[in-house]
Motif scaffolding. Structure first.
Motif, PDB file in Angstrom:
ATOM      1  N   GLU A  57     -23.395 -27.911 -10.521  1.00 23.90           N
ATOM      2  CA  GLU A  57     -22.425 -28.843 -11.111  1.00 23.90           C
ATOM      3  C   GLU A  57     -22.558 -28.878 -12.630  1.00 23.90           C
ATOM      4  OE1 GLU A  57     -22.107 -33.638 -11.500  1.00 23.90           O
ATOM      5  OE2 GLU A  57     -22.622 -32.863  -9.517  1.00 23.90           O
ATOM      6  N   LEU A  58     -23.794 -28.998 -13.120  1.00 26.46           N
ATOM      7  CA  LEU A  58     -24.006 -29.073 -14.568  1.00 26.46           C
ATOM      8  C   LEU A  58     -23.709 -27.749 -15.261  1.00 26.46           C
ATOM      9  CD1 LEU A  58     -27.248 -31.255 -14.660  1.00 26.46           C
ATOM     10  CD2 LEU A  58     -24.911 -31.973 -15.237  1.00 26.46           C
ATOM     11  N   ILE A  59     -24.103 -26.632 -14.641  1.00 23.36           N
ATOM     12  CA  ILE A  59     -23.807 -25.323 -15.230  1.00 23.36           C
ATOM     13  C   ILE A  59     -22.304 -25.108 -15.302  1.00 23.36           C
ATOM     14  CG2 ILE A  59     -23.962 -22.824 -14.845  1.00 23.36           C
ATOM     15  CD1 ILE A  59     -26.813 -23.351 -13.704  1.00 23.36           C
ATOM     16  N   SER A  60     -21.603 -25.481 -14.248  1.00 24.94           N
ATOM     17  CA  SER A  60     -20.137 -25.330 -14.246  1.00 24.94           C
ATOM     18  C   SER A  60     -19.510 -26.152 -15.351  1.00 24.94           C
ATOM     19  CB  SER A  60     -19.565 -25.757 -12.892  1.00 24.94           C
ATOM     20  OG  SER A  60     -20.006 -24.899 -11.877  1.00 24.94           O
ATOM     21  N   LYS A  61     -19.989 -27.366 -15.536  1.00 20.91           N
ATOM     22  CA  LYS A  61     -19.443 -28.255 -16.574  1.00 20.91           C
ATOM     23  C   LYS A  61     -19.767 -27.744 -17.979  1.00 20.91           C
ATOM     24  CE  LYS A  61     -19.319 -33.067 -18.016  1.00 20.91           C
ATOM     25  NZ  LYS A  61     -19.801 -34.421 -17.761  1.00 20.91           N
ATOM     26  N   ALA A  62     -21.030 -27.321 -18.186  1.00 19.40           N
ATOM     27  CA  ALA A  62     -21.464 -26.881 -19.518  1.00 19.40           C
ATOM     28  C   ALA A  62     -20.943 -25.484 -19.861  1.00 19.40           C
ATOM     29  CB  ALA A  62     -22.990 -26.896 -19.607  1.00 19.40           C
ATOM     30  N   GLY A  63     -20.794 -24.636 -18.840  1.00 17.79           N
ATOM     31  CA  GLY A  63     -20.338 -23.273 -19.088  1.00 17.79           C
ATOM     32  C   GLY A  63     -21.403 -22.350 -19.637  1.00 17.79           C
ATOM     33  N   ARG A  64     -22.641 -22.832 -19.697  1.00 19.34           N
ATOM     34  CA  ARG A  64     -23.744 -22.028 -20.221  1.00 19.34           C
ATOM     35  C   ARG A  64     -25.061 -22.655 -19.797  1.00 19.34           C
ATOM     36  NH1 ARG A  64     -22.142 -20.613 -24.939  1.00 19.34           N
ATOM     37  NH2 ARG A  64     -24.112 -19.816 -25.697  1.00 19.34           N
ATOM     38  N   PHE A  65     -26.127 -21.870 -19.900  1.00 17.45           N
ATOM     39  CA  PHE A  65     -27.466 -22.380 -19.622  1.00 17.45           C
ATOM     40  C   PHE A  65     -28.474 -21.492 -20.323  1.00 17.45           C
ATOM     41  CE2 PHE A  65     -26.554 -19.443 -16.134  1.00 17.45           C
ATOM     42  CZ  PHE A  65     -27.727 -18.732 -15.966  1.00 17.45           C
ATOM     43  N   SER A  66     -29.724 -21.905 -20.280  1.00 20.07           N
ATOM     44  CA  SER A  66     -30.783 -21.080 -20.861  1.00 20.07           C
ATOM     45  C   SER A  66     -31.907 -20.919 -19.850  1.00 20.07           C
ATOM     46  CB  SER A  66     -31.319 -21.680 -22.165  1.00 20.07           C
ATOM     47  OG  SER A  66     -31.947 -22.916 -21.912  1.00 20.07           O
ATOM     48  N   LEU A  67     -32.655 -19.835 -20.029  1.00 13.29           N
ATOM     49  CA  LEU A  67     -33.858 -19.567 -19.255  1.00 13.29           C
ATOM     50  C   LEU A  67     -34.990 -19.301 -20.236  1.00 13.29           C
ATOM     51  CD1 LEU A  67     -32.683 -17.002 -16.530  1.00 13.29           C
ATOM     52  CD2 LEU A  67     -33.013 -19.463 -16.253  1.00 13.29           C
ATOM     53  N   MET A  68     -36.189 -19.756 -19.867  1.00 10.21           N
ATOM     54  CA  MET A  68     -37.378 -19.467 -20.661  1.00 10.21           C
ATOM     55  C   MET A  68     -38.459 -18.994 -19.708  1.00 10.21           C
ATOM     56  SD  MET A  68     -40.594 -20.210 -21.921  1.00 10.21           S
ATOM     57  CE  MET A  68     -40.961 -21.728 -21.094  1.00 10.21           C
ATOM     58  N   VAL A  69     -39.084 -17.867 -20.031  1.00 10.83           N
ATOM     59  CA  VAL A  69     -40.197 -17.341 -19.250  1.00 10.83           C
ATOM     60  C   VAL A  69     -41.378 -17.130 -20.182  1.00 10.83           C
ATOM     61  CG1 VAL A  69     -38.702 -16.253 -17.534  1.00 10.83           C
ATOM     62  CG2 VAL A  69     -39.463 -14.924 -19.500  1.00 10.83           C
ATOM     63  N   ASP A  70     -42.592 -17.277 -19.606  1.00 11.03           N
ATOM     64  CA  ASP A  70     -43.775 -17.086 -20.438  1.00 11.03           C
ATOM     65  C   ASP A  70     -44.923 -16.545 -19.615  1.00 11.03           C
ATOM     66  OD1 ASP A  70     -44.328 -19.374 -18.957  1.00 11.03           O
ATOM     67  OD2 ASP A  70     -45.234 -20.444 -20.612  1.00 11.03           O
ATOM     68  N   ARG A  71     -45.975 -16.171 -20.314  1.00 13.22           N
ATOM     69  CA  ARG A  71     -47.232 -15.752 -19.702  1.00 13.22           C
ATOM     70  C   ARG A  71     -48.360 -16.114 -20.660  1.00 13.22           C
ATOM     71  NH1 ARG A  71     -47.107  -9.369 -21.123  1.00 13.22           N
ATOM     72  NH2 ARG A  71     -48.167  -9.624 -23.114  1.00 13.22           N
ATOM     73  N   LEU A  72     -49.567 -16.167 -20.123  1.00 14.19           N
ATOM     74  CA  LEU A  72     -50.727 -16.507 -20.947  1.00 14.19           C
ATOM     75  C   LEU A  72     -51.681 -15.338 -21.152  1.00 14.19           C
ATOM     76  CD1 LEU A  72     -51.521 -20.039 -19.520  1.00 14.19           C
ATOM     77  CD2 LEU A  72     -50.226 -19.441 -21.584  1.00 14.19           C
ATOM     78  N   GLU A  73     -51.609 -14.312 -20.287  1.00 14.25           N
ATOM     79  CA  GLU A  73     -52.506 -13.170 -20.406  1.00 14.25           C
ATOM     80  C   GLU A  73     -51.749 -11.866 -20.238  1.00 14.25           C
ATOM     81  OE1 GLU A  73     -55.689 -13.530 -17.630  1.00 14.25           O
ATOM     82  OE2 GLU A  73     -56.468 -15.338 -18.545  1.00 14.25           O
ATOM     83  N   PRO A  74     -52.075 -10.790 -20.884  1.00 14.12           N
ATOM     84  CA  PRO A  74     -53.222 -10.635 -21.765  1.00 14.12           C
ATOM     85  C   PRO A  74     -53.003 -11.269 -23.135  1.00 14.12           C
ATOM     86  CG  PRO A  74     -51.981  -8.593 -21.689  1.00 14.12           C
ATOM     87  CD  PRO A  74     -51.331  -9.544 -20.716  1.00 14.12           C
ATOM     88  N   THR A  75     -51.767 -11.614 -23.455  1.00 17.10           N
ATOM     89  CA  THR A  75     -51.472 -12.355 -24.680  1.00 17.10           C
ATOM     90  C   THR A  75     -50.512 -13.472 -24.320  1.00 17.10           C
ATOM     91  OG1 THR A  75     -49.582 -10.941 -25.198  1.00 17.10           O
ATOM     92  CG2 THR A  75     -51.712 -10.302 -26.177  1.00 17.10           C
ATOM     93  N   ILE A  76     -50.416 -14.441 -25.197  1.00 13.23           N
ATOM     94  CA  ILE A  76     -49.461 -15.532 -25.012  1.00 13.23           C
ATOM     95  C   ILE A  76     -48.107 -15.027 -25.485  1.00 13.23           C
ATOM     96  CG2 ILE A  76     -48.850 -17.878 -25.676  1.00 13.23           C
ATOM     97  CD1 ILE A  76     -51.896 -18.312 -26.169  1.00 13.23           C
ATOM     98  N   ARG A  77     -47.167 -14.937 -24.555  1.00 13.87           N
ATOM     99  CA  ARG A  77     -45.859 -14.355 -24.849  1.00 13.87           C
ATOM    100  C   ARG A  77     -44.782 -15.173 -24.158  1.00 13.87           C
ATOM    101  NH1 ARG A  77     -44.453  -7.956 -24.394  1.00 13.87           N
ATOM    102  NH2 ARG A  77     -45.680  -8.034 -26.282  1.00 13.87           N
ATOM    103  N   TYR A  78     -43.629 -15.308 -24.825  1.00 10.22           N
ATOM    104  CA  TYR A  78     -42.499 -15.970 -24.176  1.00 10.22           C
ATOM    105  C   TYR A  78     -41.190 -15.355 -24.644  1.00 10.22           C
ATOM    106  CZ  TYR A  78     -41.519 -18.523 -28.498  1.00 10.22           C
ATOM    107  OH  TYR A  78     -41.209 -18.836 -29.798  1.00 10.22           O
ATOM    108  N   VAL A  79     -40.187 -15.525 -23.798  1.00  5.96           N
ATOM    109  CA  VAL A  79     -38.816 -15.135 -24.114  1.00  5.96           C
ATOM    110  C   VAL A  79     -37.908 -16.251 -23.619  1.00  5.96           C
ATOM    111  CG1 VAL A  79     -36.919 -13.550 -23.533  1.00  5.96           C
ATOM    112  CG2 VAL A  79     -39.194 -12.641 -24.021  1.00  5.96           C
TER     113      VAL A  79
END
Length: 141
Positions: A57-79
């Motif tokens: 419902e919210l995605i349909s209303k907003a027309g967009r969304f975001s995703l965030m992924v991360d990891r802690l090893e072997p380095t701290i990285r996110y996208v």
């Protein structure tokens, strides 16, 4: 250090659990929930969710969304990636199978697919075109 385009797309293509965020309206913080997703470098991101879910419902209303992924090893990285919804279709058993095979051991996929198809209600696939990226590798601690 910011990631290169190839590094961030390769990282996003790995099977991380994403935090999905979508505008929840006036007076509310964004809805932020963990979710499975699918992505291949250069393509669109897609998720599955219930047709009648608050997420959909919210995605349909907003027309967009975001995703965030991360990891802690072997380095701290996110996208983090954000963009417009470019399509929503009814999810098929093949969609559910592809997504579950990304995250579950092979011997668990059939059982999960059968359970999901019988118990999750009508599902949709929501596709998003990556438009804005934020990424970093903070090194090891």
């Amino acid at each position: 250090m910011a990631l290169t385009r190839e590094e961030r797309e390769t990282f996003l293509a790995e099977p991380h659990i994403a935090a999905l965020a979508v505008d929840a309206g006036a007076g509310r913080a964004p809805l932020t929930v963990p979710i499975w997703y699918q992505y291949e470098p250069g393509g669109e991101v897609w998720i599955t969710t219930g047709l009648d879910s608050r997420k959909n419902e919210l995605i349909s209303k907003a027309g967009r969304f975001s995703l965030m992924v991360d990891r802690l090893e072997p380095t701290i990285r996110y996208v983090s990636v954000e963009g417009p919804v470019v399509g929503t279709v009814t999810a098929t058993e093949e969609h559910v199978r592809e997504m579950s095979a990304r995250y579950l051991p092979a011997e668990k996929v059939d059982g999960y697919v059968a359970f999901a198809m019988a118990n999750h209600g009508e599902q949709v696939v929501v596709r998003m075109r990556p438009e804005r990226w934020v990424s970093s590798d903070l090194g090891s601690v």
